[in-house]
Scaffold this motif. Structure first.
Motif, PDB file in Angstrom:
ATOM      1  N   THR A  98      45.314  78.462  68.315  1.00  0.00           N
ATOM      2  CA  THR A  98      44.722  78.397  69.638  1.00  0.00           C
ATOM      3  C   THR A  98      45.754  78.771  70.670  1.00  0.00           C
ATOM      4  O   THR A  98      46.923  78.432  70.568  1.00  0.00           O
ATOM      5  CB  THR A  98      44.209  76.980  69.955  1.00  0.00           C
ATOM      6  N   GLY A  99      45.303  79.486  71.677  1.00  0.00           N
ATOM      7  CA  GLY A  99      46.179  79.773  72.813  1.00  0.00           C
ATOM      8  C   GLY A  99      47.411  80.565  72.459  1.00  0.00           C
ATOM      9  O   GLY A  99      48.473  80.371  73.038  1.00  0.00           O
ATOM     10  N   ILE A 100      47.320  81.489  71.498  1.00  0.00           N
ATOM     11  CA  ILE A 100      48.488  82.272  71.114  1.00  0.00           C
ATOM     12  C   ILE A 100      48.827  83.276  72.206  1.00  0.00           C
ATOM     13  O   ILE A 100      47.974  83.979  72.711  1.00  0.00           O
ATOM     14  CB  ILE A 100      48.221  83.014  69.794  1.00  0.00           C
ATOM     15  N   ALA A 101      50.096  83.332  72.548  1.00  0.00           N
ATOM     16  CA  ALA A 101      50.531  84.317  73.539  1.00  0.00           C
ATOM     17  C   ALA A 101      51.945  84.737  73.223  1.00  0.00           C
ATOM     18  O   ALA A 101      52.723  83.972  72.680  1.00  0.00           O
ATOM     19  CB  ALA A 101      50.472  83.723  74.944  1.00  0.00           C
ATOM     20  N   VAL A 102      52.267  85.967  73.540  1.00  0.00           N
ATOM     21  CA  VAL A 102      53.620  86.453  73.319  1.00  0.00           C
ATOM     22  C   VAL A 102      54.520  85.923  74.418  1.00  0.00           C
ATOM     23  O   VAL A 102      54.215  86.063  75.593  1.00  0.00           O
ATOM     24  CB  VAL A 102      53.658  87.997  73.310  1.00  0.00           C
ATOM     25  N   ALA A 103      55.627  85.317  74.011  1.00  0.00           N
ATOM     26  CA  ALA A 103      56.552  84.723  74.979  1.00  0.00           C
ATOM     27  C   ALA A 103      57.505  85.790  75.483  1.00  0.00           C
ATOM     28  O   ALA A 103      58.534  86.063  74.890  1.00  0.00           O
ATOM     29  CB  ALA A 103      57.324  83.571  74.338  1.00  0.00           C
ATOM     30  N   GLY A 104      57.142  86.430  76.584  1.00  0.00           N
ATOM     31  CA  GLY A 104      58.038  87.401  77.190  1.00  0.00           C
ATOM     32  C   GLY A 104      57.899  88.782  76.582  1.00  0.00           C
ATOM     33  O   GLY A 104      57.087  89.032  75.704  1.00  0.00           O
ATOM     34  N   CYS A 105      58.679  89.690  77.043  1.00  0.00           N
ATOM     35  CA  CYS A 105      58.653  91.070  76.566  1.00  0.00           C
ATOM     36  C   CYS A 105      59.625  91.201  75.410  1.00  0.00           C
ATOM     37  O   CYS A 105      60.835  91.067  75.581  1.00  0.00           O
ATOM     38  CB  CYS A 105      59.045  92.012  77.695  1.00  0.00           C
ATOM     39  N   LEU A 106      59.093  91.465  74.213  1.00  0.00           N
ATOM     40  CA  LEU A 106      59.916  91.523  73.028  1.00  0.00           C
ATOM     41  C   LEU A 106      60.244  92.960  72.676  1.00  0.00           C
ATOM     42  O   LEU A 106      59.845  93.902  73.331  1.00  0.00           O
ATOM     43  CB  LEU A 106      59.190  90.832  71.873  1.00  0.00           C
ATOM     44  N   GLY A 107      60.974  93.131  71.547  1.00  0.00           N
ATOM     45  CA  GLY A 107      61.346  94.452  71.105  1.00  0.00           C
ATOM     46  C   GLY A 107      60.188  95.186  70.475  1.00  0.00           C
ATOM     47  O   GLY A 107      59.076  94.693  70.383  1.00  0.00           O
ATOM     48  N   MET A 149      51.819  83.806  62.933  1.00  0.00           N
ATOM     49  CA  MET A 149      52.698  84.973  62.814  1.00  0.00           C
ATOM     50  C   MET A 149      51.894  86.258  62.636  1.00  0.00           C
ATOM     51  O   MET A 149      52.083  87.244  63.369  1.00  0.00           O
ATOM     52  CB  MET A 149      53.640  84.775  61.616  1.00  0.00           C
ATOM     53  N   ILE A 150      50.987  86.261  61.674  1.00  0.00           N
ATOM     54  CA  ILE A 150      50.216  87.468  61.373  1.00  0.00           C
ATOM     55  C   ILE A 150      49.272  87.808  62.528  1.00  0.00           C
ATOM     56  O   ILE A 150      49.083  88.983  62.873  1.00  0.00           O
ATOM     57  CB  ILE A 150      49.435  87.292  60.063  1.00  0.00           C
ATOM     58  N   THR A 151      48.683  86.792  63.139  1.00  0.00           N
ATOM     59  CA  THR A 151      47.788  87.035  64.262  1.00  0.00           C
ATOM     60  C   THR A 151      48.529  87.679  65.428  1.00  0.00           C
ATOM     61  O   THR A 151      48.043  88.645  66.042  1.00  0.00           O
ATOM     62  CB  THR A 151      47.132  85.722  64.720  1.00  0.00           C
ATOM     63  N   LEU A 152      49.709  87.176  65.745  1.00  0.00           N
ATOM     64  CA  LEU A 152      50.496  87.743  66.845  1.00  0.00           C
ATOM     65  C   LEU A 152      50.885  89.195  66.569  1.00  0.00           C
ATOM     66  O   LEU A 152      50.811  90.051  67.455  1.00  0.00           O
ATOM     67  CB  LEU A 152      51.748  86.906  67.073  1.00  0.00           C
ATOM     68  N   ILE A 153      51.296  89.475  65.355  1.00  0.00           N
ATOM     69  CA  ILE A 153      51.689  90.846  65.020  1.00  0.00           C
ATOM     70  C   ILE A 153      50.490  91.778  65.102  1.00  0.00           C
ATOM     71  O   ILE A 153      50.578  92.892  65.641  1.00  0.00           O
ATOM     72  CB  ILE A 153      52.322  90.888  63.611  1.00  0.00           C
ATOM     73  N   ALA A 154      49.340  91.319  64.592  1.00  0.00           N
ATOM     74  CA  ALA A 154      48.140  92.158  64.616  1.00  0.00           C
ATOM     75  C   ALA A 154      47.688  92.450  66.039  1.00  0.00           C
ATOM     76  O   ALA A 154      47.217  93.558  66.339  1.00  0.00           O
ATOM     77  CB  ALA A 154      47.021  91.480  63.828  1.00  0.00           C
ATOM     78  N   GLU A 155      47.827  91.470  66.922  1.00  0.00           N
ATOM     79  CA  GLU A 155      47.363  91.636  68.302  1.00  0.00           C
ATOM     80  C   GLU A 155      48.396  92.319  69.191  1.00  0.00           C
ATOM     81  O   GLU A 155      48.053  92.831  70.262  1.00  0.00           O
ATOM     82  CB  GLU A 155      46.993  90.270  68.883  1.00  0.00           C
ATOM     83  N   ASN A 156      49.674  92.316  68.742  1.00  0.00           N
ATOM     84  CA  ASN A 156      50.752  92.905  69.551  1.00  0.00           C
ATOM     85  C   ASN A 156      51.670  93.743  68.661  1.00  0.00           C
ATOM     86  O   ASN A 156      52.874  93.481  68.570  1.00  0.00           O
ATOM     87  CB  ASN A 156      51.563  91.807  70.241  1.00  0.00           C
ATOM     88  N   PRO A 157      51.130  94.755  67.982  1.00  0.00           N
ATOM     89  CA  PRO A 157      51.929  95.477  66.981  1.00  0.00           C
ATOM     90  C   PRO A 157      53.147  96.194  67.545  1.00  0.00           C
ATOM     91  O   PRO A 157      54.112  96.430  66.811  1.00  0.00           O
ATOM     92  CB  PRO A 157      50.921  96.472  66.390  1.00  0.00           C
ATOM     93  N   ASP A 158      53.128  96.524  68.822  1.00  0.00           N
ATOM     94  CA  ASP A 158      54.256  97.244  69.417  1.00  0.00           C
ATOM     95  C   ASP A 158      55.371  96.319  69.899  1.00  0.00           C
ATOM     96  O   ASP A 158      56.390  96.796  70.394  1.00  0.00           O
ATOM     97  CB  ASP A 158      53.777  98.098  70.597  1.00  0.00           C
ATOM     98  N   GLU A 159      55.159  95.021  69.770  1.00  0.00           N
ATOM     99  CA  GLU A 159      56.135  94.066  70.293  1.00  0.00           C
ATOM    100  C   GLU A 159      57.091  93.525  69.226  1.00  0.00           C
ATOM    101  O   GLU A 159      58.048  92.828  69.549  1.00  0.00           O
ATOM    102  CB  GLU A 159      55.419  92.886  70.952  1.00  0.00           C
TER     103      GLU A 159
END
Length: 350
Positions: free
Chosen positions: A14-23, A69-79
């Protein structure tokens, strides 16, 4: 099986968000996504040494588990550029994302990986997968307070009447199923596909439950119960118990004679990274023995070298061969997941 059900199998997100601008977005840094706490603190410290040598920054993203982990990567593949899933993460990668999130690793660019023991290079969850490089061994055996308990060597020991109301178990149906299989000498995949064996394992889950006062979901809860002596014994992560022991608590960790479930991890590179060369160089740095020792003694999880130094073999989780542990066959477990969850919930409520 629905996407919603599969995600609930690993954890609720729930409430997954990328913390800041990553590589990974072309900014010249590496985005690394890993579990938080002591593990990530140690990785940050060791990776910073590589950054100082290479001039490449590493941005760290903390997650609680493989599902997040997998959800974040799938939703933000360029990060993101690099991560380290456990077996469930690799299963999600293939089941939910058609195996398209991770890229093949060029092992020729990681010569230090040759020092990892061959059996672990072919551990069940990465065997035949060219996108997984074994990282560390993580097991879930039994931790106990040595001031209160003389010795534990078997899963049967947690059924002793003296532990009534003093036992904590892990709140995961697959883990409970896997460790019950271990005590019965059964392969989890075979037991999941045989109704009679499945019933036997559920009976064993219930027997192991009899002394339990509670089930922990987060490692911090486990450590609190052990520190405060609410639990004299617990189904536990070896690294967590080792951390308690280093803090001065009278704790011991054992992989029972019958074996136990493993949640070992492997590094993998995110598909589409524009930092492929730098990520391979970072991995080669991490597999240098002195750096691997620093990682292992920091987060307490052993990295299995062919000729392991003492700093590895004295870790609580150290195991010579992957066959000595119990591996969850997710392809076999998922079809009976609902039944396992129902049985697990009924046992906890009994």
């Amino acid at each position: 099986m629905s996407r919603r059900h599969v995600l609930q199998t690993g954890a609720t997100v729930t409430g997954i968000a990328v913390a800041g601008c990553l590589g990974g977005g072309g900014d010249g840094s590496i985005g690394y996504i890993s579990r938080g706490g002591t593990t990530q603190d140690t990785e940050r410290e060791v990776m910073e040494q590589w950054s100082e040598e290479s001039g490449v920054e590493i941005e760290h993203q903390e997650v609680a588990d493989d599902t997040e982990m997998i959800t974040l990567i799938a939703e933000n593949p360029d990060e993101f550029d690099l991560t380290n899933p456990a077996p469930w993460g690799f299963t999600l990668h293939e089941l939910e994302h058609d195996g398209e999130l991770f890229a093949p690793i060029d092992f020729d660019q990681i010569p230090n990986y040759d020092d990892i023991a061959d059996p672990w290079q072919n551990a069940p969850f990465i065997e035949g997968r060219d996108y997984g490089a074994f990282y560390y061994i993580s097991t879930q055996g039994i931790g106990y307070n040595t001031d209160e308990i003389d010795e534990i060597t078997s899963w049967d020991d947690i059924k002793d009447d003296d532990l009534d109301g003093q036992l904590a178990l892990f709140d995961s149906a697959p883990a409970r199923f896997g460790n019950s299989c271990a005590n019965l000498g059964l392969d989890p995949g075979e037991a999941a596909q045989d109704d009679d064996l499945l019933d036997d394992v559920i009976d064993e889950m219930e027997e192991q439950h009899q002394n339990a006062f509670g089930y922990w979901g987060a490692g911090d809860q486990l450590m609190q119960w052990m520190r405060e002596e609410q639990a004299y014994a617990a189904c536990a992560w070896g690294g967590r118990i080792e951390n308690l022991r280093e803090d001065g608590y009278p704790m011991e960790y054992v992989i029972p004679d019958e074996g136990c479930v493993t949640w070992s991890t492997a590094f993998t590179i995110v598909e589409g990274t524009d930092m492929r060369e730098e990520v391979h160089d970072l991995l080669n740095f991490l597999y240098e023995e002195e750096n691997a020792i620093q990682l292992s003694t920091g987060h307490q999880y052993p990295i299995p070298f062919e000729d392991p130094p003492e700093e590895m073999t004295e870790r609580a989780d150290y195991t010579e061969h992957p066959d000595d542990l119990t591996w969850i066959d997710w392809d076999a477990i998922l079809p009976v997941q609902d039944d396992l969850e129902l049985a697990h919930d009924e046992i906890k409520a009994s």
